[in-house]
Structure formats: C-alpha cells, structure tokens
Design an enzyme around this catalytic site. Structure first.
Site, PDB file in Angstrom:
ATOM      1  N   GLU A   1      -5.609  -6.030   2.068  1.00 58.91           N
ATOM      2  CA  GLU A   1      -4.075  -5.824   2.219  1.00 58.91           C
ATOM      3  C   GLU A   1      -3.908  -5.305   3.713  1.00 58.91           C
ATOM      4  OE1 GLU A   1      -1.490  -4.134  -0.491  1.00 58.91           O
ATOM      5  OE2 GLU A   1      -2.745  -5.034  -2.244  1.00 58.91           O
TER       6      GLU A   1
ATOM      7  N   GLU B   1      -6.109  -0.147  -5.801  1.00 61.09           N
ATOM      8  CA  GLU B   1      -5.523   1.113  -5.219  1.00 61.09           C
ATOM      9  C   GLU B   1      -5.458   2.104  -6.425  1.00 61.09           C
ATOM     10  OE1 GLU B   1      -2.167   0.863  -2.741  1.00 61.09           O
ATOM     11  OE2 GLU B   1      -3.231  -0.179  -1.313  1.00 61.09           O
TER      12      GLU B   1
END
Length: 314
Positions: free
Chosen positions: A243, A132
């Site tokens: 995720e 991320e």
C-alpha cells in the site's frame, strides 16, 4: 516426501522470481457507500485496471478478506471475477476479529480452492495473513484509534493454523506473508514473525507521516527511507510494496497537502519507479468505504473509468 518438498521449494522460488512483474491495486470488500462489492463490481474494476489509458500491467488484485461481505464464510466473489478477467490475486485473510472469524476466513479460502480449482489457485501469487494488525497494537496505533490489532505471536499462530489447513490442497506451497507498516516491522518483538513468512508486505504513506517534514517534495526521501528500514530487518527476504499512494482530496497533514498535482507527482516519482521492478499494489484504483468521507486516494472516480490525471510515466 523429498520430491514433494523439492517441488514446493521450486514453486516458491519461481513465485519469488516472478514478483517483479506483479502490479495491481488494493480492493476492499465494500463500495464507497458501504454496500457489499459483488461479482459484477469486482469484474468491472478488474477490467478497468487492465485497461487504464497510458498505464499498463495492472493485472493483479490485493484483497483484505476471503469472505464475501454479508456472509459468514462464503468465498469472496472477487475470486470468480479474477478468474473471468485473468487477474492475479494476493489473497487476504482478516485476523483482527478473533479466532472464530479467522476460522471462517480459512473455510472460505479452502472452499474457493475446492470449488474453483486451479482456475483460482493458479492465479494466487501469495496469501497475506493479516493487514496492519501489528501497527494497530502499537502505542501509535492505539493513540490514533486505529482499531483492534494482533500481536506477532497471534499472527504466527494463525499462520501455523493456515499452513496445516492448506496442506495437501492446491494452495500448498503458496507464498505466505503479512502486511504491515514499516514502523511496525522494525520493532524487535516482530522479528520472529519475519522468520515465519516468505516475504514482507510493506505499507507506507508519507502523507500521513506528520512526525517529520512530509511535504510532497519530501515524499520520495520519506518513502524510500521507510522501505530501507523494512529491508534492514527483512532477514534477506523480499519486500513487496502493498500500500502506498497520495490523496487528491482530504485534510492537510502537517506539510502534506492533498491535490491532484501532488497525487500525480507521487505517482510519477514513486509509482513509476516501482512498476515492473518490484511487487507493487497501488492504493488505490477507486475509493471504498472510508471513515473520512473527504479523503480520496483513488486514481479514478467510482463511476467513471477516466483517470483523474495523466498516468503516463515520464
């Protein structure tokens, strides 16, 4: 050289074809109280994942770092725990702390390959360079105070660095990826990074997406539209779900209400449609250290192996 290149190509293709069977959870390097997770912690969690009642196939672990918490460059003790529990590993290398720390990440990974040998490297299903970082560099990430990130160019340079370091080691030929949010993947400035990796790691949490209607009833539509958006820029490469999940406790986010019923609904509608069909790492088995103490995505309490809800896929 041609034979070696062919062997590496065949190995990559074999790993990609095996991706459908990869199923596991995400594991941070710290416990919920902020203490470092040790070998025994990881071993217990990996065994818990493999023995969940009414849920099978959780035989893989996604990690965020290769460095054991509390050290500068010691291999994370999860690697030995994975060997001893026959758990597959999606290796993680943290990239948002600068080149010095990334060098330590590489040193830890290379040390693990040398000292643990094929018992470790045969269980590595891929290496993720960063997590991320692109999102945290976007205006959205900055506005959300998500912390330091990296640009696509920086991630590409880290990937090149790593490829040089693992050349000639037992890790050569392993699948390389980067994990990020779908909102970051679709940005045009990140297309060259997509060219540099073997598959895309996709994160999406409909619970957090409060820019659009995000009640649990909308979760499936929001999730699959996010996956489709990532696939649309993936240049024909596989997209693994790294995720996703829904909290049972935490603040209300627009229309999204955390509850056990909603967490179970999300597991049934999203998880059960993924498990065994696409490379998937659920978020999460147990909570790690978090900035929001009342936010929990865990399907089991930290000190209790009994799931919070029935994990049967209907």
């Amino acid at each position: 050289m041609q034979i070696q290149a062919l062997a590496i190509t065949l190995g990559v293709l074999a790993a990609l074809s095996a991706a459908e069977a990869i199923q596991g959870f995400n594991y941070g390097s710290t416990n919920s109280d902020g203490s470092c997770r040790k070998y025994g912690d990881f071993k217990q969690l990996f065994e818990r994942a493999k023995n969940l009642p009414r849920a099978s196939g959780f035989t893989a672990a996604r990690l965020y770092t290769s460095i054991q918490c509390g050290t500068s460059a010691d291999p994370i003790e999860a690697y030995q725990a994975a060997i001893d529990t026959d758990t597959k590993i999606l290796v993680g290398l943290w990239t948002s702390a600068g080149r010095y720390v990334f060098e330590n990440e590489l040193n830890a990974l290379i040390t693990a390959a040398k000292t643990l040998g094929t018992a470790f490297t045969d269980r590595v299903v891929g290496i993720s360079v960063g997590s991320e970082d692109l999102y945290r560099s976007t205006p959205q990430g900055i506005a959300n105070d998500a912390g330091p990130g990296c640009t696509a160019g920086e991630i590409q340079s880290y990937i090149g660095w790593m490829r040089d370091w693992i050349k000639g080691t037992l890790l050569e030929g392993k699948l390389i990826t980067h994990v990020d949010t779908w909102t970051a993947w679709v940005l045009p400035e990140n297309s060259e990074l997509i060219q540099a990796i073997d598959f895309l790691g996709h994160n999406s949490f409909p619970y957090f997406e409060d820019a659009r209607a995000n009640a649990i009833e909308k979760a499936a539509d929001n999730f699959w539209s996010a996956v489709a958006a990532t696939e649309s820029v993936a240049q024909g490469k596989d997209v693994w779900i790294i995720e996703t999940g829904w909290p049972d406790t935490g603040p209300v986010r627009r229309d999204a209400v955390p509850s056990l019923d909603s967490a179970k609904t999300y597991w049934n509608t999203i998880g059960c449609s993924l498990f065994g069909k696409r490379g998937t790492f659920w978020y999460t088995l147990v909570d790690g250290a978090t900035t929001e103490a009342d936010l929990s995505f865990a399907i089991t309490p930290n000190l209790n192996a009994t799931p919070k809800f029935d994990l049967t896929c209907h």
